[in-house]
Design an enzyme around this catalytic site. Structure first.
Site, short mmCIF file in Angstrom:
data_model
loop_
_atom_site.label_atom_id
_atom_site.label_comp_id
_atom_site.label_asym_id
_atom_site.label_seq_id
_atom_site.Cartn_x
_atom_site.Cartn_y
_atom_site.Cartn_z
N HIS A 143 37.20 54.63 91.32
CA HIS A 143 38.35 55.19 92.32
C HIS A 143 37.85 56.85 92.28
O HIS A 143 38.86 57.55 92.16
CB HIS A 143 39.76 55.13 91.81
CG HIS A 143 40.21 53.86 91.50
ND1 HIS A 143 40.30 52.80 92.53
CD2 HIS A 143 40.15 53.13 90.26
CE1 HIS A 143 40.41 51.52 91.99
NE2 HIS A 143 40.26 51.64 90.67
N ARG B 56 38.97 59.60 89.36
CA ARG B 56 40.36 60.15 89.25
C ARG B 56 41.37 59.25 88.62
O ARG B 56 42.26 59.62 88.36
CB ARG B 56 40.78 60.41 90.64
CG ARG B 56 39.82 61.62 91.49
CD ARG B 56 40.28 61.81 92.89
NE ARG B 56 40.27 60.54 93.69
CZ ARG B 56 41.23 59.91 94.23
NH1 ARG B 56 42.61 60.52 94.12
NH2 ARG B 56 41.18 58.68 94.90
N ASP C 62 31.37 51.54 95.25
CA ASP C 62 31.99 53.01 95.89
C ASP C 62 31.80 53.93 94.74
O ASP C 62 31.63 53.49 93.57
CB ASP C 62 33.31 52.86 96.38
CG ASP C 62 34.40 52.67 95.60
OD1 ASP C 62 34.28 53.06 94.50
OD2 ASP C 62 35.39 52.50 96.12
N GLY D 186 30.44 58.03 94.42
CA GLY D 186 29.18 58.72 94.17
C GLY D 186 28.37 58.77 95.30
O GLY D 186 27.08 59.38 95.21
N ILE D 187 28.60 58.25 96.33
CA ILE D 187 27.59 57.95 97.51
C ILE D 187 27.76 59.35 98.39
O ILE D 187 28.63 59.54 98.79
CB ILE D 187 27.89 56.70 98.35
CG1 ILE D 187 28.00 55.60 97.40
CG2 ILE D 187 26.78 56.60 99.62
CD1 ILE D 187 26.54 55.36 96.92
N ARG D 188 26.61 59.98 98.26
CA ARG D 188 26.63 61.19 99.07
C ARG D 188 25.66 61.00 100.25
O ARG D 188 25.89 62.13 101.20
CB ARG D 188 26.52 62.42 98.15
CG ARG D 188 27.51 62.53 97.31
CD ARG D 188 28.75 63.11 97.78
NE ARG D 188 29.81 63.27 96.81
CZ ARG D 188 30.68 62.33 96.29
NH1 ARG D 188 30.56 61.06 96.94
NH2 ARG D 188 31.63 62.56 95.44
N GLY E 4 34.41 57.41 100.90
CA GLY E 4 35.61 57.79 101.40
C GLY E 4 35.74 59.33 101.66
O GLY E 4 36.36 59.97 102.38
#
Length: 206
Positions: free
Chosen positions: A136, A139, A167, A169-171, A190
């Site tokens: 998440h 957080r 999901d 850490g995907i930048r 996100g």
């Protein structure tokens, strides 16, 4: 004797499942590891959200859940979140809860919040059609592992039984390729979308 709270929370879940089915959703995503209210940026950094991002959150569309708070005796199923959003969380949910949801719908069920091989196996054994390796965005709970570190363990444990997504850490595209190389079938993003949306809203305001 069955407690009223037990009956009420299942009615709420069933109503949400039926709404998803009637809206022709392709599947349901159940979060398994985040039942408690977490401290968000406001508390960690002692800062308020920028006005434009708060406006996005306030208008995010959780208002329909107000009827559950008014129409059912939900007891400790407390609403939480930022002003304008209402999310109902159940501290007593167990894997048997997933069994019950599985018995009430034919929609695929994707379990989000898997960070260990053990949870991945349990999710599949209880009827999950896919799992999302997710923390998440880091957080939800302090000191959890990065999803890219947890991904190989989950993939090895589940094998080809169900698809594994990831999901966090995907930048950029390189991050996507890394996750795919480690066994993820797909990745979710996100923060970039929200940041872009927030920027466009703030630009419109200016």
């Amino acid at each position: 004797m069955v407690e009223p709270l037990f009956i009420s929370k299942f009615f709420v879940t069933l109503d949400l499942v039926r709404r998803a089915e009637s809206a022709c959703y392709d599947g349901l995503v159940l979060t398994i590891d985040n039942p408690c209210v977490r401290n968000l940026t406001k508390y960690h950094n002692k800062k308020e959200y920028p006005s434009y991002s708060r406006r996005i959150i306030d208008n995010h569309g959780y208002g329909h859940l107000e009827k559950y708070l008014q129409g059912y005796d939900l007891g400790p199923l407390r609403p939480n979140g930022l002003p304008g959003s209402i999310r109902i969380r159940d501290l007593s949910a167990t894997w048997e809860y997933l069994d019950w949801v599985r018995s009430k719908t034919k929609l695929p069920i994707i379990i989000k919040g898997v960070l260990t091989a053990e949870d991945g196996i349990l999710a599949v054994n209880h009827g999950a059609d896919a799992v999302i390796v997710s923390n998440h965005g880091g957080r939800g709970l302090d000191s959890v592992p990065a999803t890219i570190e947890a991904l190989p363990e989950v993939v090895r444990a589940i094998g080809d039984r169900v698809e594994v997504y990831m999901d966090g850490g995907i930048r950029n595209g390189i991050d996507v390729f890394k996750a795919l190389a480690l066994g993820a079938k797909a990745v979710f993003v996100g923060r970039q979308v929200l940041y872009g949306h927030a920027h466009s809203v703030s630009t419109d305001i200016i």
